[in-house]
Design an enzyme around this catalytic site. Structure first.
Site, PDB file in Angstrom:
ATOM      1  N   TYR A   1      35.041  -7.347   9.977  1.00 12.35           N
ATOM      2  CA  TYR A   1      34.133  -7.672   8.879  1.00 12.35           C
ATOM      3  C   TYR A   1      32.727  -7.740   9.460  1.00 12.35           C
ATOM      4  O   TYR A   1      32.507  -8.339  10.513  1.00 12.35           O
ATOM      5  CB  TYR A   1      34.544  -9.021   8.281  1.00 12.35           C
ATOM      6  CG  TYR A   1      34.079  -9.300   6.880  1.00 12.35           C
ATOM      7  CD1 TYR A   1      34.573  -8.574   5.792  1.00 12.35           C
ATOM      8  CD2 TYR A   1      33.188 -10.335   6.613  1.00 12.35           C
ATOM      9  CE1 TYR A   1      34.180  -8.863   4.497  1.00 12.35           C
ATOM     10  CE2 TYR A   1      32.783 -10.631   5.322  1.00 12.35           C
ATOM     11  CZ  TYR A   1      33.285  -9.889   4.270  1.00 12.35           C
ATOM     12  OH  TYR A   1      32.900 -10.182   2.971  1.00 12.35           O
TER      13      TYR A   1
ATOM     14  N   THR B   1      37.405 -19.464  -9.405  1.00 14.80           N
ATOM     15  CA  THR B   1      36.009 -19.478  -9.853  1.00 14.80           C
ATOM     16  C   THR B   1      35.410 -18.087  -9.727  1.00 14.80           C
ATOM     17  O   THR B   1      34.715 -17.600 -10.624  1.00 14.80           O
ATOM     18  CB  THR B   1      35.196 -20.485  -9.023  1.00 14.80           C
ATOM     19  OG1 THR B   1      35.790 -21.786  -9.146  1.00 14.80           O
ATOM     20  CG2 THR B   1      33.761 -20.538  -9.496  1.00 14.80           C
TER      21      THR B   1
ATOM     22  N   GLY C   1      34.783 -16.025   3.470  1.00 14.99           N
ATOM     23  CA  GLY C   1      35.214 -17.309   2.929  1.00 14.99           C
ATOM     24  C   GLY C   1      36.461 -17.866   3.601  1.00 14.99           C
ATOM     25  O   GLY C   1      37.418 -17.137   3.875  1.00 14.99           O
TER      26      GLY C   1
ATOM     27  N   THR D   1      37.360 -27.428  -7.879  1.00 10.50           N
ATOM     28  CA  THR D   1      38.501 -28.314  -7.644  1.00 10.50           C
ATOM     29  C   THR D   1      38.845 -28.365  -6.166  1.00 10.50           C
ATOM     30  O   THR D   1      38.761 -27.356  -5.464  1.00 10.50           O
ATOM     31  CB  THR D   1      39.728 -27.817  -8.437  1.00 10.50           C
ATOM     32  OG1 THR D   1      39.387 -27.741  -9.823  1.00 10.50           O
ATOM     33  CG2 THR D   1      40.920 -28.747  -8.262  1.00 10.50           C
ATOM     34  N   THR D   2      39.233 -29.542  -5.708  1.00  8.20           N
ATOM     35  CA  THR D   2      39.742 -29.714  -4.347  1.00  8.20           C
ATOM     36  C   THR D   2      41.225 -30.036  -4.419  1.00  8.20           C
ATOM     37  O   THR D   2      41.645 -30.907  -5.182  1.00  8.20           O
ATOM     38  CB  THR D   2      38.997 -30.837  -3.613  1.00  8.20           C
ATOM     39  OG1 THR D   2      37.649 -30.415  -3.374  1.00  8.20           O
ATOM     40  CG2 THR D   2      39.659 -31.168  -2.283  1.00  8.20           C
TER      41      THR D   2
ATOM     42  N   ASP E   1      38.728 -19.712   2.346  1.00  6.82           N
ATOM     43  CA  ASP E   1      39.908 -19.547   1.494  1.00  6.82           C
ATOM     44  C   ASP E   1      40.468 -18.133   1.609  1.00  6.82           C
ATOM     45  O   ASP E   1      41.699 -17.937   1.585  1.00  6.82           O
ATOM     46  CB  ASP E   1      39.580 -19.890   0.042  1.00  6.82           C
ATOM     47  CG  ASP E   1      38.349 -19.160  -0.496  1.00  6.82           C
ATOM     48  OD1 ASP E   1      37.586 -18.561   0.288  1.00  6.82           O
ATOM     49  OD2 ASP E   1      38.139 -19.189  -1.728  1.00  6.82           O
TER      50      ASP E   1
END
Length: 268
Positions: free
Chosen positions: A108, A141, A115, A23-24, A117
């Protein structure tokens, strides 16, 4: 790059686009008011004409955006989306990435694979809770955990399959198990194959998430019984999972969008 730069609160129209695997979500922010939000299937970004019509419709209803950000876990869609936005509105597009000015310190090993998000969620978590340790969980997801200590340092994270992915895997990798929509069961144990799949995935995810929150909290620097970590949960399936986990302190389905907007303002 961690920043202490103040965030602009001017009342200009800001469009943020969060392109997920399924989904966007698009959100229009004006000043400090709650955003206007709508969602479409991410497959729409394979149809340039339809995408242009969507953006122009948003501009007609809310005003032409003066600042735009794109956050995507689908690289090809991000590139085409950004190009269209720049062409339609003649504004530079901020693409969410680890190279931006951030309100937390990202340590990291492979920042280019972190990501977008997750970057946005960490940014909003730090902004929201300040000098408190935070466990940020996105139940979508995939289910992701990202952890910030009280100094705003990224301590690490976890990634596991989301509940719909679990259901899809059981169906696609077995001969007889059906594809089941997952929602909250009425009981722990199922009395049909469909119920057993639904109950197993739902309660298994609840116990996994709750157990991991507890385990992370036990080793997170700066957390104590007097000042436990804040636990922020978001994502498409957060609303059905979060009420079953007592350690969750905040549920905000718009947290990633708010983080994208925050990063847009920090980097404009």
């Amino acid at each position: 790059m961690q920043s202490s730069r103040s965030v602009s609160t001017e009342a200009f129209v800001r469009l943020v686009v969060d392109i997920g695997n399924t989904t966007t979500t698009l959100a229009v922010f004006t000043g400090e008011t709650e955003p206007s939000v709508e969602s479409v299937q991410s497959t729409l970004f394979g149809e340039p004409k339809a995408v242009a019509e969507l953006f122009l419709s948003l501009a007609h209803r809310h005003g032409t955006p003066q600042a735009v950000a794109v956050c995507s876990v689908v690289p090809a869609a991000a590139a085409s989306c950004s190009a269209q936005l720049e062409s339609l509105f003649s504004v530079p597009v901020v693409t969410i990435a680890a190279s931006l000015r951030l309100p937390f310190q990202l340590d990291y090993a492979t920042p280019h694979t972190f990501g977008a998000d997750r970057i946005a969620l960490c940014a909003w978590s730090r902004h929201l809770f300040g000098d408190c340790p935070v466990i940020a969980v996105d139940i979508g997801t995939a289910i992701t955990f990202d952890v910030l200590d009280a100094e705003g340092n990224y301590r690490g994270g976890l990634i596991m399959p989301g509940i719909d992915m679990m259901a899809g895997a059981l169906n696609s990798r077995t001969a007889q198990l059906p594809l089941v929509d997952i929602d909250k069961p009425e009981s722990l144990l199922g009395r049909s194959t469909i119920e057993c799949i639904r109950n197993g995935i739902f309660w298994g995810a609840v116990r996994q998430i709750a157990g991991l929150i507890d385990a992370i909290g036990a080793e997170l620097p700066g957390e104590s019984k007097a000042a436990p970590a804040e636990v922020l949960v978001t994502g498409g399936n957060s609303r059905i999972i979060a009420p079953e986990i007592a350690s969750i302190t905040h549920l905000d389905e718009l947290a990633v969008l708010r983080g994208i907007d925050l990063l847009l303002r920090l980097n404009s």
